[in-house]
Design an enzyme around this catalytic site. Structure first.
Site, PDB file in Angstrom:
ATOM      1  CG  ASP A 100      36.230  36.348  40.416  1.00  0.00           C
ATOM      2  OD1 ASP A 100      35.159  36.834  40.828  1.00  0.00           O
ATOM      3  OD2 ASP A 100      37.096  35.867  41.176  1.00  0.00           O
TER       4      ASP A 100
ATOM      5  CD1 TRP B 174      40.503  38.139  45.078  1.00  0.00           C
ATOM      6  CD2 TRP B 174      40.186  36.064  45.815  1.00  0.00           C
ATOM      7  NE1 TRP B 174      40.233  38.210  46.423  1.00  0.00           N
ATOM      8  CE2 TRP B 174      40.030  36.963  46.905  1.00  0.00           C
ATOM      9  CE3 TRP B 174      40.034  34.691  46.040  1.00  0.00           C
ATOM     10  CZ2 TRP B 174      39.735  36.525  48.193  1.00  0.00           C
ATOM     11  CZ3 TRP B 174      39.740  34.260  47.327  1.00  0.00           C
ATOM     12  CH2 TRP B 174      39.589  35.167  48.383  1.00  0.00           C
TER      13      TRP B 174
ATOM     14  CE  LYS C  99      34.179  39.645  48.188  1.00  0.00           C
ATOM     15  NZ  LYS C  99      35.170  39.741  49.260  1.00  0.00           N
TER      16      LYS C  99
END
Length: 361
Positions: free
Chosen positions: A172, A102, A196
């Site tokens: 993030d 990511w 999530k």
């Protein structure tokens, strides 16, 4: 049908209480005669829904009036490009601590804009199996960006990093958002895809300090301008209405559960069940992360062979446990134990792991 134990990495498990409340409201929301999915986002009823979600997020993290909360389309991936467009002016450099896929994708978006990137630290040398403990900033850093939990590799920042006061910290937090208390004052900008820990897919939640927000560029396309979205209360255009409604329900569930301290206590208990089995297996199960950096959210491990891993995943599914296949980039197995995963699901997986080793070890 009895619900399965859902270990998927995302979209992920949601609290059953939230699903049942949404089910009850689905056709006729609070006696209005229509669903939230049919409701005008300009109505006072929907304005109350989004405001309640914003207020709950601020309460959970203890945010004052110097913070704003935004609900935007595009998930976390759109933030990869919006952040440098808003906060990376000429002469400044985007700094990253590189801990996996990511952060790599976020850096790639900066480079596509033709803007400079500096890797302040990286764990790529050991296949992203740890979190770097030191870093070196570039000259003229615009900000330092970290990924606080790595869904694919199973690492997690356990301590909020220290940064110089004049360097904004951007995070993030998609896969460990609202999973534990944090030192919020160390951050200037936090973003997370909802799917999530706090809702279904389709929305990114952004926490941003207003003084940092005010430093952003002002000549951007409207949909990429954080300041414009803030001025319009995340209602510049039609938002992902139903996803935000669901986020509001999950945030209410977190508050009723006891807040982040109680959530973290439960998350630690779930992870301990599974990590204890890995550590006691004499190498039959092999964790892929150094112990001090193991994630509470995404527990990654390998078995002695790919054939055994496939059998493990297949047998687990027969026993009502799904989503245990590792990410396609790394293989192996992964148990994602997000906030809404019940404690008994982690216990049942741990017992299954013990029995599987007895039968196949």
């Amino acid at each position: 049908m009895e619900r399965v134990h859902n270990f998927n990495a995302g979209p992920a498990v949601l609290p059953e209480e939230v699903l049942r409340e949404a089910q009850a409201d689905l056709v006729n929301y609070k006696g209005m005669g229509l669903s939230v999915m049919e409701m005008s986002h300009r109505s006072k009823e929907y304005e109350a829904i989004i405001n309640e979600a914003r207020d709950a997020a601020k309460r959970i993290y203890g945010l004052g009036d110097d913070w704003d909360v935004l609900f935007l389309h595009g998930g976390a991936s759109l933030q990869f490009v919006m952040i440098p467009m808003n906060f990376l002016p000429e002469g400044k450099i985007a700094n990253f601590i590189h801990t996996g896929v990511w952060s790599k994708k976020a850096m790639a978006e900066v480079k596509k804009l033709g803007k400079p990137v500096h890797i302040a630290a990286s764990s790529e040398d050991k296949s992203f199996s740890y979190i770097p403990k030191t870093y070196q900033l570039s000259d003229n850093p615009a900000y330092l960006h970290i990924t606080t939990n790595n869904t694919i590799y199973g690492t997690e920042w356990k301590i909020d990093p220290d940064v110089p006061k004049d360097v904004p910290l951007i995070a993030d937090m998609s896969s460990n958002f609202m999973s534990k208390p944090i030192d919020i004052n160390k951050y200037s900008f936090i973003y997370a895809g909802a799917q999530k820990n706090i809702g279904p897919a389709g929305c990114a939640v952004i926490l941003v300090k207003k003084d940092f927000l005010a430093t952003g560029a002002t000549n951007l396309p409207s949909m990429l301008d954080y300041q414009l979205h803030s001025k319009n209360g995340s209602l510049y255009n039609t938002p992902p209405c139903f996803t935000i409604y669901m986020i509001g329900l999950v945030l209410k569930w977190i508050e009723n559960y006891g807040g982040l301290a109680k959530i973290e206590e439960n998350n630690k208990a779930k992870a301990k069940y599974i990590y204890d089995v890995i550590d006691a297996s004499n190498g039959f199960y092999r964790g892929t992360v150094v112990p001090e950096d193991r994630s509470l959210m995404n527990i990654t491990f390998r078995l002695p062979s790919e054939e055994l891993e496939n059998l493990f995943i297949s047998e687990a599914k027969k026993n009502g446990m799904i989503g245990l296949k590792g990410h396609r980039d790394v293989g192996g197995c992964r148990a994602s134990c997000y906030n809404a995963l019940p404690l008994n699901a982690a216990y049942d997986l741990a017992e299954f792991m013990k029995n599987f080793q007895k039968q196949n070890g």
